[in-house]
Design an enzyme around this catalytic site. Structure first.
Site, short mmCIF file in Angstrom:
data_model
loop_
_atom_site.label_atom_id
_atom_site.label_comp_id
_atom_site.label_asym_id
_atom_site.label_seq_id
_atom_site.Cartn_x
_atom_site.Cartn_y
_atom_site.Cartn_z
CE LYS A 13 -92.18 60.39 -33.35
NZ LYS A 13 -92.23 60.91 -34.85
CB THR A 53 -88.76 58.83 -30.29
OG1 THR A 53 -88.04 58.97 -29.13
CG2 THR A 53 -90.25 58.96 -29.96
CG ASP A 54 -85.04 56.23 -27.04
OD1 ASP A 54 -85.77 57.18 -27.11
OD2 ASP A 54 -83.96 55.97 -26.61
CD GLU A 55 -88.17 61.14 -25.58
OE1 GLU A 55 -89.17 61.61 -24.79
OE2 GLU A 55 -87.30 61.93 -25.64
CE1 TYR A 96 -91.58 63.98 -30.04
CE2 TYR A 96 -90.45 63.00 -28.23
CZ TYR A 96 -90.61 63.08 -29.90
OH TYR A 96 -89.76 62.44 -30.54
P1 NAD Z 1 -86.89 69.06 -35.33
O1 NAD Z 1 -87.96 69.57 -34.29
O2 NAD Z 1 -85.51 69.60 -35.22
O3 NAD Z 1 -87.57 69.30 -36.70
C1 NAD Z 1 -89.12 68.85 -36.98
C2 NAD Z 1 -89.17 69.49 -38.35
O4 NAD Z 1 -90.60 69.20 -38.79
C3 NAD Z 1 -89.17 71.04 -38.73
O5 NAD Z 1 -88.41 71.47 -39.62
C4 NAD Z 1 -90.44 71.48 -38.67
O6 NAD Z 1 -90.63 72.75 -39.36
C5 NAD Z 1 -91.07 70.55 -39.23
N1 NAD Z 1 -92.70 70.33 -39.11
C6 NAD Z 1 -93.15 70.59 -37.86
N2 NAD Z 1 -94.43 70.28 -37.94
C7 NAD Z 1 -94.71 69.99 -39.36
C8 NAD Z 1 -95.93 69.76 -40.30
N3 NAD Z 1 -97.15 69.98 -39.64
N4 NAD Z 1 -95.73 69.70 -41.43
C9 NAD Z 1 -94.67 69.73 -42.21
N5 NAD Z 1 -93.57 69.90 -41.53
C10 NAD Z 1 -93.60 70.11 -40.01
O7 NAD Z 1 -87.08 67.51 -34.93
P2 NAD Z 1 -85.73 66.37 -34.92
O8 NAD Z 1 -85.07 66.57 -33.77
O9 NAD Z 1 -85.11 66.76 -36.26
O10 NAD Z 1 -86.61 65.28 -35.14
C11 NAD Z 1 -87.12 64.75 -36.36
C12 NAD Z 1 -87.89 63.21 -36.27
O11 NAD Z 1 -87.17 62.32 -35.61
C13 NAD Z 1 -89.27 63.43 -35.44
O12 NAD Z 1 -90.25 62.80 -35.93
C14 NAD Z 1 -88.60 63.16 -33.89
O13 NAD Z 1 -89.78 62.50 -33.17
C15 NAD Z 1 -87.76 62.07 -34.36
N6 NAD Z 1 -86.71 61.60 -33.35
C16 NAD Z 1 -85.76 62.65 -32.87
C17 NAD Z 1 -84.82 62.43 -31.83
C18 NAD Z 1 -83.98 63.48 -31.61
O14 NAD Z 1 -83.17 63.09 -30.62
N7 NAD Z 1 -83.99 64.67 -31.93
C19 NAD Z 1 -84.55 61.01 -31.76
C20 NAD Z 1 -85.57 59.90 -32.17
C21 NAD Z 1 -86.42 60.32 -33.11
O1 TDX Z 2 -82.21 71.90 -19.80
C1 TDX Z 2 -82.09 70.78 -20.00
N1 TDX Z 2 -81.77 70.27 -18.63
C2 TDX Z 2 -81.82 68.93 -18.66
O2 TDX Z 2 -81.33 68.43 -17.70
C3 TDX Z 2 -82.72 70.14 -21.09
C4 TDX Z 2 -83.15 70.66 -22.07
C5 TDX Z 2 -82.69 68.70 -20.85
N2 TDX Z 2 -82.36 68.22 -19.55
C6 TDX Z 2 -82.39 66.66 -19.79
C7 TDX Z 2 -83.51 65.86 -19.93
C8 TDX Z 2 -83.20 64.82 -20.39
O3 TDX Z 2 -82.99 63.86 -19.41
O4 TDX Z 2 -81.44 65.94 -20.52
C9 TDX Z 2 -81.86 64.92 -21.25
C10 TDX Z 2 -82.14 65.23 -22.36
O5 TDX Z 2 -83.24 66.29 -22.88
P1 TDX Z 2 -83.85 66.62 -24.40
O6 TDX Z 2 -82.49 66.98 -25.09
O7 TDX Z 2 -84.95 67.47 -23.89
O8 TDX Z 2 -84.04 65.20 -24.87
P2 TDX Z 2 -85.28 64.06 -24.37
O9 TDX Z 2 -86.29 64.61 -23.77
O10 TDX Z 2 -84.38 62.98 -23.93
O11 TDX Z 2 -85.76 63.79 -25.88
C11 TDX Z 2 -85.10 63.76 -27.15
O12 TDX Z 2 -84.85 62.55 -27.38
C12 TDX Z 2 -85.70 61.67 -28.07
C13 TDX Z 2 -85.66 64.39 -28.43
O13 TDX Z 2 -85.88 65.89 -27.97
C14 TDX Z 2 -86.82 63.79 -28.79
O14 TDX Z 2 -87.38 64.52 -30.18
C15 TDX Z 2 -86.31 62.43 -29.12
O15 TDX Z 2 -87.64 61.70 -29.68
#
Ligand code: NAD
Ligand code: TDX
Length: 337
Positions: free
Chosen positions: A155, A126-128, A151
């Site tokens: 990562k 992730t970019d985070e 988190y």
């Molecule tokens: P999510 O929380 O929707 O899904 C995570 C999945 O992993 C779930 O199905 C969960 O059951 C499974 N899981 C958790 N722990 C596990 C374990 N120990 N063994 C096997 N499975 C397990 O997450 P997402 O938003 O789909 O993110 C997927 C990946 O992408 C993550 O690694 C996250 O860091 C990365 N990512 C997410 C975003 C975003 O915006 N959501 C952006 C950049 C990177």
């Molecule tokens: O209720 C809310 N109100 C609010 O203002 C929530 C849930 C979030 N926010 C803000 C926080 C952030 O500035 O919105 C922005 C986005 O929040 P999230 O959806 O929680 O995402 P973020 O914290 O940016 O992280 C996401 O992007 C990178 C994903 O959850 C991560 O898994 C990924 O790595």
């Protein structure tokens, strides 16, 4: 690409399930989906795929050697590690599972891949990990990591282990670092689906702090396409940033959602800020565009309209989650097996 056996971990979550849909539609690979089915994992996300030949699901934990051995014993060409605890707010309440899955789980997966031998290990990061930007500049692949939440620290730790396994053991790894995703099947704890579903229920739309934090939003379809490109063409030992050059403040996001849904501004509620809240993320995606030919295909407004339509048309999907019915279902169904 020739037909390969791909281990997708976390394939029942938001991005992993979109990725499996993408791969099944475009490539002949066999996919094994290993997922622990935490609160974020949902078998419903793979409806229509679950009974296809060439796809199999294993309920298991990336941190458990025995779960990994039984899969690797049958041969794995490519590992794509999506499995993670992914919600920043949960990592503030209780970081334990973040350390276990994101760090220790990635380590176990690396160890298994090293012992078994694989063509490529793709770590979905992730970019985070880069921390927070001021008003100017963008994250490049050589930007130093400076994570601020449990988190993002977990990562970043995983990324360091992945790179160490390349440098020390020659494991062919790639790391992708993507910006914020949106699209279908996103768990309604994340900003965009939370706002859409709350607006549908006529509930408050919580905005942290002053609402001026900036995220660089990408449609999950484009993220999945980028991962497939890195899986095929990415060079071992390289990091690839993925982003859509689409920076928006949280206020812009909530206003766009209200406009598309025809809902009143009065639903917006400013709430106490998230501790350690990163101010701005922005991705420089020059490397993946120039070196691997990646291009963004989904314009933001169209992607948001489609996403809102998906949540409107799939109300039972998120209502089950929001009422806890999915969990009850799960215990009823699996509790006695
Ligand atoms: P999510 O929380 O929707 O899904 C995570 C999945 O992993 C779930 O199905 C969960 O059951 C499974 N899981 C958790 N722990 C596990 C374990 N120990 N063994 C096997 N499975 C397990 O997450 P997402 O938003 O789909 O993110 C997927 C990946 O992408 C993550 O690694 C996250 O860091 C990365 N990512 C997410 C975003 C975003 O915006 N959501 C952006 C950049 C990177
Ligand atoms: O209720 C809310 N109100 C609010 O203002 C929530 C849930 C979030 N926010 C803000 C926080 C952030 O500035 O919105 C922005 C986005 O929040 P999230 O959806 O929680 O995402 P973020 O914290 O940016 O992280 C996401 O992007 C990178 C994903 O959850 C991560 O898994 C990924 O790595």
């Amino acid at each position: 690409m020739d037909s390969k056996r791909i281990l997708v971990t976390g394939g029942c979550g938001f991005i992993g399930s979109n990725f499996i849909h993408h791969m099944r539609a475009s490539f002949p690979h066999r996919i094994v989906n290993l997922d622990k089915l935490t609160y974020a994992g949902n078998l419903e996300n793979l409806k229509g795929i679950d009974d296809q030949p060439g796809y199999s699901f294993v309920r298991g934990d990336i941190a458990e050697t025995s779960d990994l051995e039984s899969i690797f014993d049958k041969g794995v060409d490519l590992v794509i590690n999506f499995a993670a605890e992914s919600h920043v707010d949960r990592s503030i309440i209780d970081p334990d599972a973040f350390v276990k899955t994101n760090i220790y789980g990635t380590y176990r997966l690396l160890e298994q891949a090293r012992k078994s031998g694989i063509e490529k290990f793709l770590q979905v990061s992730t970019d985070e990990v880069y921390g927070s930007l001021g008003t100017t500049g963008k994250f490049r692949e050589d930007t130093a990591m400076a994570p601020n939440s449990p988190y993002s620290a977990s990562k970043a730790s995983a990324d360091m282990l992945v790179m160490a396994y390349h440098k020390t053991f020659g494991l062919p790894v790639c790391i992708t670092r993507c910006s914020n995703n949106y699209g279908p099947y996103q768990f309604p704890e994340k900003l965009i689906p939370l706002l859409i579903t709350n607006a549908m229920e006529g509930r408050d739309l919580p905005i942290y702090g002053d609402g001026m934090n900036v995220r660089d939003w990408i449609h999950v379809k484009d993220h999945c396409a980028a991962i497939a490109i890195v899986a095929e063409k990415g060079k071992a030992g390289e990091i690839y940033n993925i982003g859509a050059e689409n920076e928006r403040t949280n206020m812009e996001i909530v206003e766009l959602i209200l406009e598309i849904m025809g809902k009143p501004r009065e639903l917006i509620k400013y709430v106490k800020d998230r501790p350690g809240h990163d101010r701005r993320y922005a991705i420089d995606n020059t490397k993946i565009r120039d070196q691997l030919g990646f291009e963004i295909t989904v314009p933001f407004k169209t992607g948001m309209e489609e996403t809102i339509r998906w949540y409107v048309e799939n109300r039972p999907w998120w209502e089950r989650i929001k009422t806890g019915e999915y969990l009850q279902y799960y215990h009823r169904w699996y509790g006695q097996r």
